[in-house]
Design a protein around this motif. Structure first.
Motif, short mmCIF file in Angstrom:
data_model
loop_
_atom_site.label_atom_id
_atom_site.label_comp_id
_atom_site.label_asym_id
_atom_site.label_seq_id
_atom_site.Cartn_x
_atom_site.Cartn_y
_atom_site.Cartn_z
N ARG A 234 24.08 -11.87 -18.71
CA ARG A 234 24.06 -10.55 -19.35
C ARG A 234 23.22 -9.55 -18.55
N ALA A 235 22.08 -10.02 -18.06
CA ALA A 235 21.20 -9.13 -17.29
C ALA A 235 21.85 -8.67 -16.00
N ILE A 236 22.51 -9.60 -15.31
CA ILE A 236 23.19 -9.24 -14.06
C ILE A 236 24.37 -8.31 -14.34
N ALA A 237 25.12 -8.61 -15.38
CA ALA A 237 26.26 -7.75 -15.74
C ALA A 237 25.79 -6.34 -16.09
N GLY A 238 24.62 -6.23 -16.70
CA GLY A 238 24.10 -4.91 -17.03
C GLY A 238 23.82 -4.08 -15.80
N VAL A 239 23.28 -4.70 -14.77
CA VAL A 239 23.03 -3.98 -13.52
C VAL A 239 24.35 -3.63 -12.83
N LEU A 240 25.28 -4.58 -12.81
CA LEU A 240 26.58 -4.31 -12.18
C LEU A 240 27.30 -3.17 -12.88
N GLY A 241 27.16 -3.13 -14.20
CA GLY A 241 27.83 -2.07 -14.94
C GLY A 241 27.27 -0.70 -14.62
N LYS A 242 25.98 -0.62 -14.36
CA LYS A 242 25.35 0.68 -14.05
C LYS A 242 25.38 1.01 -12.56
N THR A 243 25.60 -0.02 -11.72
CA THR A 243 25.64 0.11 -10.25
C THR A 243 24.41 0.81 -9.68
N ASN A 244 23.28 0.65 -10.33
CA ASN A 244 22.04 1.25 -9.83
C ASN A 244 21.23 0.15 -9.16
N PHE A 245 21.63 -0.21 -7.95
CA PHE A 245 21.12 -1.40 -7.31
C PHE A 245 19.76 -1.22 -6.63
N ILE A 246 19.37 0.02 -6.37
CA ILE A 246 18.11 0.30 -5.68
C ILE A 246 17.20 1.11 -6.60
N MET A 247 16.04 0.54 -6.93
CA MET A 247 15.03 1.20 -7.75
C MET A 247 15.57 1.62 -9.12
N GLY A 248 16.41 0.77 -9.69
CA GLY A 248 16.92 1.03 -11.03
C GLY A 248 15.85 0.82 -12.10
N ASP A 249 16.20 1.14 -13.33
CA ASP A 249 15.24 1.04 -14.44
C ASP A 249 14.69 -0.38 -14.60
N GLU A 250 15.48 -1.37 -14.23
CA GLU A 250 15.03 -2.76 -14.38
C GLU A 250 13.79 -3.06 -13.53
N VAL A 251 13.64 -2.34 -12.41
CA VAL A 251 12.46 -2.55 -11.57
C VAL A 251 11.20 -2.13 -12.32
N THR A 252 11.21 -0.93 -12.86
CA THR A 252 10.06 -0.46 -13.64
C THR A 252 9.84 -1.33 -14.86
N GLY A 253 10.93 -1.76 -15.50
CA GLY A 253 10.80 -2.64 -16.66
C GLY A 253 10.11 -3.94 -16.32
N PHE A 254 10.49 -4.54 -15.21
CA PHE A 254 9.84 -5.79 -14.81
C PHE A 254 8.38 -5.54 -14.45
N GLU A 255 8.11 -4.49 -13.70
CA GLU A 255 6.72 -4.19 -13.31
C GLU A 255 5.83 -4.04 -14.55
N THR A 256 6.33 -3.36 -15.55
CA THR A 256 5.55 -3.17 -16.79
C THR A 256 5.30 -4.50 -17.48
#
Length: 373
Positions: free
Chosen positions: A28-50
């Motif tokens: 699900r997590a990978i599919a979410g990124v693929l669906g948004k195609t925001n592969f560089i510095m996407g929201d998931e990066v900030t989410g993980f850092e937090t």
């Protein structure tokens, strides 16, 4: 020597078992990124850092492309360069030393204590006017003696940079590794306790200026598009890897408990074999057993015997850094670090991962006993 007439396949690390246990969440997590195609510095990066700052207990976490990049960017942000010296153990992976060389500084190797980490009693004599930092490595999942190291570093006003590549969730006293120096470098290489599905890493720190510098350096010296304040690097954490890590972080404490349970079973079943020395357990230091490393007699013969029985083993590490061809320019020689050299011919990593079964550990230890019988 009695022979065990059955064979179980036990890999050193089992990433398939790890994926199988959390497959739906990961997919699900990978599919979410693929669906948004925001592969560089996407929201998931900030989410993980937090999420990672909350887990470790630091103010800042900056996702980067690897653990090696994390060390490199910390050193760079601290201004370490030509003419400087950085002390680190010879018994570690080369990635601890490589960034020191890249920046024109000199790695100064140190010998280890019986727990395999940098020996603080040997640290002070290595410090010179050129020493700018020391990098203790929390090897195999056991925190180094940070009280001893930090006291000496503070006395000489040198920076302590933790190499936490193998110690996700380990604890020294009441503090997690990663909170015990000016900054720490984490690796999320796939086989780590918290591993990505490719290369990934992170810098953690409480120092705002250092965090700001690393954040710029990882992304070509910028914090906004096409405005470059520094000459930087392309060392960002991929959005896909951040998404994977965010899922896996939620399971890390449980996985670490399972590793400690597995290690305790190894301890009970190996303690009566005189040819085997088990890992040290030290009060006040919570081991997370990234690796379960024993010392043994006839190491190479035992390793080959276990391989024949279907058991994967490793050696971490067979050649100390001071004897590696890559560092011959430093002019170290055999005999310079006797404790490191001695254990490099005796250490053996046995399989350990959260999903390893009691039956598998019993089979491995039975084979070890059989070899020495």
């Amino acid at each position: 020597m009695k022979s065990i007439n059955y064979k179980i396949s036990v890999p050193l690390v089992d990433l398939k078992a790890s994926y199988k246990g959390i497959k739906n969440q990961i997919d699900r997590a990978i599919a979410g990124v693929l669906g948004k195609t925001n592969f560089i510095m996407g929201d998931e990066v900030t989410g993980f850092e937090t999420a990672f700052t909350r887990y470790i207990g630091t103010k800042y976490a900056i996702g980067v492309s690897s653990g090696t990049a994390a060390i490199h960017l910390i050193l760079k942000a601290l201004g370490i360069g030509a003419g400087d010296e950085v002390i680190l153990p010879s018994h570690t992976f080369t990635a601890t030393a490589e960034p020191v060389v890249w920046l024109g500084a000199k790695p100064v190797f140190a010998d280890i204590a019986p727990d395999y980490t940098l020996d603080p009693t040997r640290l002070e004599k290595l410090i010179t006017a050129k020493t700018k930092a020391v990098i203790p490595v929390h090897l195999y999942g056991l925190p180094a003696d940070m009280d001893g190291i930090s006291k000496i570093a503070s006395r000489y006003k040198i920076s302590v940079i933790e190499d936490t590549a193998q110690a996700h969730g380990a604890v020294f006293g009441k503090k997690k590794t990663g909170t015990l120096g000016i900054a720490a470098a984490f690796s999320f290489y796939p086989g780590k306790n918290l591993g990505a599905y490719g290369d990934a890493g992170c810098v953690v720190t409480d120092n705002r200026l250092l965090a700001d510098a690393v954040r710029k350096l990882r992304n070509h010296g910028r914090t906004e598009k096409y405005r470059h304040q520094l000459v930087g690097y392309g060392e960002r954490l991929d959005t896909l890897q951040a998404a994977v890590l965010s899922v896996k972080l939620k399971h890390l404490e449980r996985w670490n408990r399972q590793r400690r349970t597995a290690a305790a079973l190894y301890d009970r079943r190996l303690k009566d074999i005189p040819q085997v020395t088990m890992p040290e357990t030290i009060s006040g230091r919570r081991h997370v057993y990234h690796l379960y490393v024993i010392q043994v007699e006839q190491r190479d013969k035992l390793k080959n015997y276990l391989k024949e029985k279907g058991i994967g083993c490793g050696i971490h590490y067979p050649i100390p850094l001071h004897l590696q061809p890559a560092y011959k320019f430093l002019r170290y020689k055999r005999g310079d670090f006797p404790d490191t050299e001695k254990i490099s011919g005796r250490i053996l990593s046995l399989p350990i991962y959260p999903e390893i079964t009691t039956a598998q550990i019993k089979y491995i230890t039975k084979c070890v006993k059989e070899f020495y019988s």
